[in-house]
Design a protein around this motif. Sequence first.
Motif, PDB file in Angstrom:
ATOM      1  N   GLY A 484      -3.315   5.182 -10.237  1.00  0.00           N
ATOM      2  CA  GLY A 484      -4.123   3.783  -9.775  1.00  0.00           C
ATOM      3  C   GLY A 484      -3.799   2.732 -10.519  1.00  0.00           C
ATOM      4  O   GLY A 484      -4.799   1.654 -10.594  1.00  0.00           O
ATOM      5  N   PHE A 485      -2.806   2.671 -10.867  1.00  0.00           N
ATOM      6  CA  PHE A 485      -1.987   1.328 -11.572  1.00  0.00           C
ATOM      7  C   PHE A 485      -1.702   0.267 -10.570  1.00  0.00           C
ATOM      8  O   PHE A 485      -0.494  -0.036 -10.789  1.00  0.00           O
ATOM      9  CB  PHE A 485      -1.088   1.663 -12.509  1.00  0.00           C
ATOM     10  CG  PHE A 485      -1.171   1.055 -13.927  1.00  0.00           C
ATOM     11  CD1 PHE A 485      -0.547  -0.205 -14.392  1.00  0.00           C
ATOM     12  CD2 PHE A 485      -1.617   1.721 -15.136  1.00  0.00           C
ATOM     13  CE1 PHE A 485      -0.557  -0.786 -15.660  1.00  0.00           C
ATOM     14  CE2 PHE A 485      -1.766   1.161 -16.297  1.00  0.00           C
ATOM     15  CZ  PHE A 485      -1.387   0.028 -16.491  1.00  0.00           C
ATOM     16  N   ALA A 486      -2.804  -0.305  -9.823  1.00  0.00           N
ATOM     17  CA  ALA A 486      -2.389  -1.251  -8.846  1.00  0.00           C
ATOM     18  C   ALA A 486      -3.708  -2.178  -8.412  1.00  0.00           C
ATOM     19  O   ALA A 486      -4.426  -1.215  -8.389  1.00  0.00           O
ATOM     20  CB  ALA A 486      -1.571  -0.594  -7.538  1.00  0.00           C
ATOM     21  N   GLN A 487      -3.449  -3.346  -8.301  1.00  0.00           N
ATOM     22  CA  GLN A 487      -4.540  -4.123  -7.993  1.00  0.00           C
ATOM     23  C   GLN A 487      -4.233  -4.272  -6.209  1.00  0.00           C
ATOM     24  O   GLN A 487      -3.277  -4.207  -5.588  1.00  0.00           O
ATOM     25  CB  GLN A 487      -4.426  -5.419  -8.254  1.00  0.00           C
ATOM     26  CG  GLN A 487      -4.874  -5.635  -9.660  1.00  0.00           C
ATOM     27  CD  GLN A 487      -6.457  -5.319 -10.147  1.00  0.00           C
ATOM     28  OE1 GLN A 487      -7.109  -6.097  -9.582  1.00  0.00           O
ATOM     29  NE2 GLN A 487      -6.646  -4.354 -10.757  1.00  0.00           N
ATOM     30  N   LYS A 488      -5.485  -4.403  -5.365  1.00  0.00           N
ATOM     31  CA  LYS A 488      -5.210  -4.644  -4.028  1.00  0.00           C
ATOM     32  C   LYS A 488      -4.216  -5.957  -3.706  1.00  0.00           C
ATOM     33  O   LYS A 488      -3.595  -5.886  -2.732  1.00  0.00           O
ATOM     34  CB  LYS A 488      -6.541  -4.800  -3.228  1.00  0.00           C
ATOM     35  CG  LYS A 488      -6.438  -4.924  -1.808  1.00  0.00           C
ATOM     36  CD  LYS A 488      -7.873  -4.973  -1.129  1.00  0.00           C
ATOM     37  CE  LYS A 488      -7.850  -4.795   0.619  1.00  0.00           C
ATOM     38  NZ  LYS A 488      -8.982  -4.968   1.092  1.00  0.00           N
ATOM     39  N   GLY A 489      -4.618  -6.877  -4.303  1.00  0.00           N
ATOM     40  CA  GLY A 489      -3.811  -8.068  -4.183  1.00  0.00           C
ATOM     41  C   GLY A 489      -2.545  -8.386  -5.257  1.00  0.00           C
ATOM     42  O   GLY A 489      -1.783  -9.379  -5.106  1.00  0.00           O
ATOM     43  N   GLY A 490      -2.320  -7.354  -5.677  1.00  0.00           N
ATOM     44  CA  GLY A 490      -1.002  -7.236  -6.825  1.00  0.00           C
ATOM     45  C   GLY A 490      -1.399  -8.374  -7.968  1.00  0.00           C
ATOM     46  O   GLY A 490      -2.474  -8.320  -8.475  1.00  0.00           O
ATOM     47  N   ILE A 491      -0.302  -8.787  -8.352  1.00  0.00           N
ATOM     48  CA  ILE A 491      -0.332  -9.803  -9.521  1.00  0.00           C
ATOM     49  C   ILE A 491      -1.241 -10.796  -9.483  1.00  0.00           C
ATOM     50  O   ILE A 491      -1.751 -11.251 -10.403  1.00  0.00           O
ATOM     51  CB  ILE A 491       1.364 -10.009 -10.003  1.00  0.00           C
ATOM     52  CG1 ILE A 491       2.027  -8.917 -10.388  1.00  0.00           C
ATOM     53  CG2 ILE A 491       1.059 -11.306 -11.139  1.00  0.00           C
ATOM     54  CD1 ILE A 491       1.938  -8.490 -11.852  1.00  0.00           C
ATOM     55  N   ALA A 492      -1.193 -11.339  -8.076  1.00  0.00           N
ATOM     56  CA  ALA A 492      -1.995 -12.550  -7.748  1.00  0.00           C
ATOM     57  C   ALA A 492      -3.558 -12.431  -8.044  1.00  0.00           C
ATOM     58  O   ALA A 492      -3.937 -13.272  -8.694  1.00  0.00           O
ATOM     59  CB  ALA A 492      -1.652 -12.987  -6.491  1.00  0.00           C
ATOM     60  N   ASP A 493      -3.826 -11.055  -7.900  1.00  0.00           N
ATOM     61  CA  ASP A 493      -5.364 -10.832  -8.283  1.00  0.00           C
ATOM     62  C   ASP A 493      -5.680 -11.088  -9.823  1.00  0.00           C
ATOM     63  O   ASP A 493      -6.699 -11.399 -10.317  1.00  0.00           O
ATOM     64  CB  ASP A 493      -5.747  -9.592  -7.540  1.00  0.00           C
ATOM     65  CG  ASP A 493      -6.206  -9.498  -6.286  1.00  0.00           C
ATOM     66  OD1 ASP A 493      -6.224 -11.013  -5.726  1.00  0.00           O
ATOM     67  OD2 ASP A 493      -6.624  -8.539  -5.723  1.00  0.00           O
ATOM     68  N   ILE A 494      -4.772 -10.642 -10.592  1.00  0.00           N
ATOM     69  CA  ILE A 494      -4.662 -10.349 -11.947  1.00  0.00           C
ATOM     70  C   ILE A 494      -4.881 -11.949 -12.498  1.00  0.00           C
ATOM     71  O   ILE A 494      -5.363 -12.360 -13.254  1.00  0.00           O
ATOM     72  CB  ILE A 494      -3.535  -9.361 -12.794  1.00  0.00           C
ATOM     73  CG1 ILE A 494      -3.914  -8.068 -12.142  1.00  0.00           C
ATOM     74  CG2 ILE A 494      -3.667  -9.753 -14.188  1.00  0.00           C
ATOM     75  CD1 ILE A 494      -3.067  -7.261 -13.021  1.00  0.00           C
ATOM     76  N   ALA A 495      -3.705 -12.822 -11.958  1.00  0.00           N
ATOM     77  CA  ALA A 495      -3.534 -14.083 -12.330  1.00  0.00           C
ATOM     78  C   ALA A 495      -4.752 -14.833 -12.098  1.00  0.00           C
ATOM     79  O   ALA A 495      -5.455 -15.706 -12.806  1.00  0.00           O
ATOM     80  CB  ALA A 495      -2.332 -14.771 -11.717  1.00  0.00           C
TER      81      ALA A 495
END
Length: 670
Positions: A484-495
Amino acid sequence: MPKVTVDGAEVEVPDGATVLQACELAGKEIPRFCYHERLSIAGNCRMCLVEVKPGPPKPQACCALPATEGQEIRTDTLMVKTAREGVMEFLLINHPLDCPICDQGGECDLQDQSLMYGRGASRYHENKRAVTSKNMGPLIKTIMTRCIHCTRCVRFSEEIAGVDEIGALYRGEDMQITTYLEQAAKHELSANVIDLCPVGALTSGPYAYEARPWELKKTLGIDVSDACGANIRIDSRGREVMRVLPRINDDVNEEWISDKARYQVDGLTRRRLDKVFLRGADGKLEASSWDAAFARIAGAAPGASIAAIAGDMVDCETMFAAKALLRACGSDLIESRQTGMSYDCSNLAAVNFNSGFAGIEEADAILIVGSHMRWEAPLVNVRIRKAVKRGAKVFVVGPHWDTTYNAEFLGTDVAVLNDLPGHVTEAFDKATRPAVIVGGAGLAAGAHGAALKLAQGFGAVADGWNGFNVLHFSAARMGALMLGFAQKGGIADIAAAIPKVVLALGADEVDFSAFEGSLKVYIGHHGDKGAHAADVILPAAAFTEKAGTYVNTEGRVQMSDKAVFAPGDAREDWTILRALADALGVTVGFDGFAELRAAMIAEVPALGREGEIADYGALPTDMDATLESREIVYPIKDFYLTNPIARASLVMQRCSDELLHGDALREAAE
């Protein structure tokens, strides 16, 4: 199935088997130089002589002789023994007495077989033939006077690699094996001829005169240079990895590995991070201590505002430890697709290579969407070449690259999937086992859902066959997605979340300009792009310096052992994250590696089934299939320099210069 008698014992052999295979089934050892299980039969070394009845009263080469009902085969008669001695005597006529200085010494077929099957003396006194050594590039060292003309290297290049670069010139005793116009062998699997060569004619250039086989400790490992998960053997001496060799695994890599997997390891000793570094007020990195680094991170008071980004070569245990740390802090900002991709990975079957590597050989129509197969997965390219030999048609959507088989390129715009040419759809409609392969460039161009819809429309998903495949090029990717090492929007969501602290776990391809306001902590092993952008550098272990679990692109779980110790103050990644948990005042639930692995398997049981392909269930039927016009751009620009270890490797830098960019190596006098 015919029955034959081998030295008095009756054995049943498969239809089409040779006498040599029949002898092996009976437990008899048959000497050979030219015969190889994965290459075509040449029958030119004549070492595998046996006596066969009915047949002419003379020894016969059993590698090229079909086994038929009622044959009586003798491997131990005086005629056979004398004939083998004579063949060995001929082979040694021109072979130089190089054993003391030959890198093949200690693992040489010619040495072993001359001891077991030779006469012990020679009757020849004529001068030996000498052959000039050839240029085969920076990886293959040639001493062609030793060559016995088994032609294994020729057949490998033509049949397996699909690149006709090696062949023979002249006839009789003037025959020489060489590359075309004495140019370097430039394909991605070229160094496998070193393993195939039964004598010391082709040896490893970078490894020349470095060690003898009996000096080395041998450790079982997994290659992390791509997502194929090739099985390798890591040979080390002391604290240094001396070389990497392939291990046989018919389901994964057969017995081949890429040149990058084999030769990037000299980068393990260069540009290494072996001390803790902190970035001072003047913007410069300065050596520091672990306590000071942890105090700096804790001083940022991240709380739940902490994120973790995993790189391409990270093991599952490291990612699980990072996830446990962030979960204890109250954060779920975790991501492994460091280049910014954000494709839907809610259903793991939709991001897996479902055909399997062995299964793709059975496909009879293949559509490749956005993958430079030779650079992203050379071992899968070998499998596709086998499918083409069996009659498969291959179509590629993306920029042109030199295929090793007949393939038709349909254009660089991913929108071609909206309306494929008529002859392409006709080929897939007629196919009984159609397959679609979506590469990283295809995922980045938004082709995921459209390719799945196409595959389902072509009938690529049926009973006993799943032809929808996603080909990743990062060794850590499938394991990360399973965790589960993933965000729905990828790196953009983390930023967008503007975390106070960002943990970069060997992540060197991230655009760190998106995290200007964050404390960037790099946990990795090389002074590469990630370390240059970091505020805190915590030195970690490379893949040869820790035990770990990896999942390849077909979902196969594999485990690697620790070969050597990390240099200096570097520590295994999970121990760093465990100590960081104490500094942040949180509990992660494990204190040792065994506890960590047990907790990981308890959360994701499939990660404990070594060697098995994880079951991800059925493919989704409701994925977004809308597709806009977009040019496909391959993510890999230089096959030899795709990761921090390879970029630190002098051998890989030289391969990039000479083989890709045409820069000749200059001598000192020049």
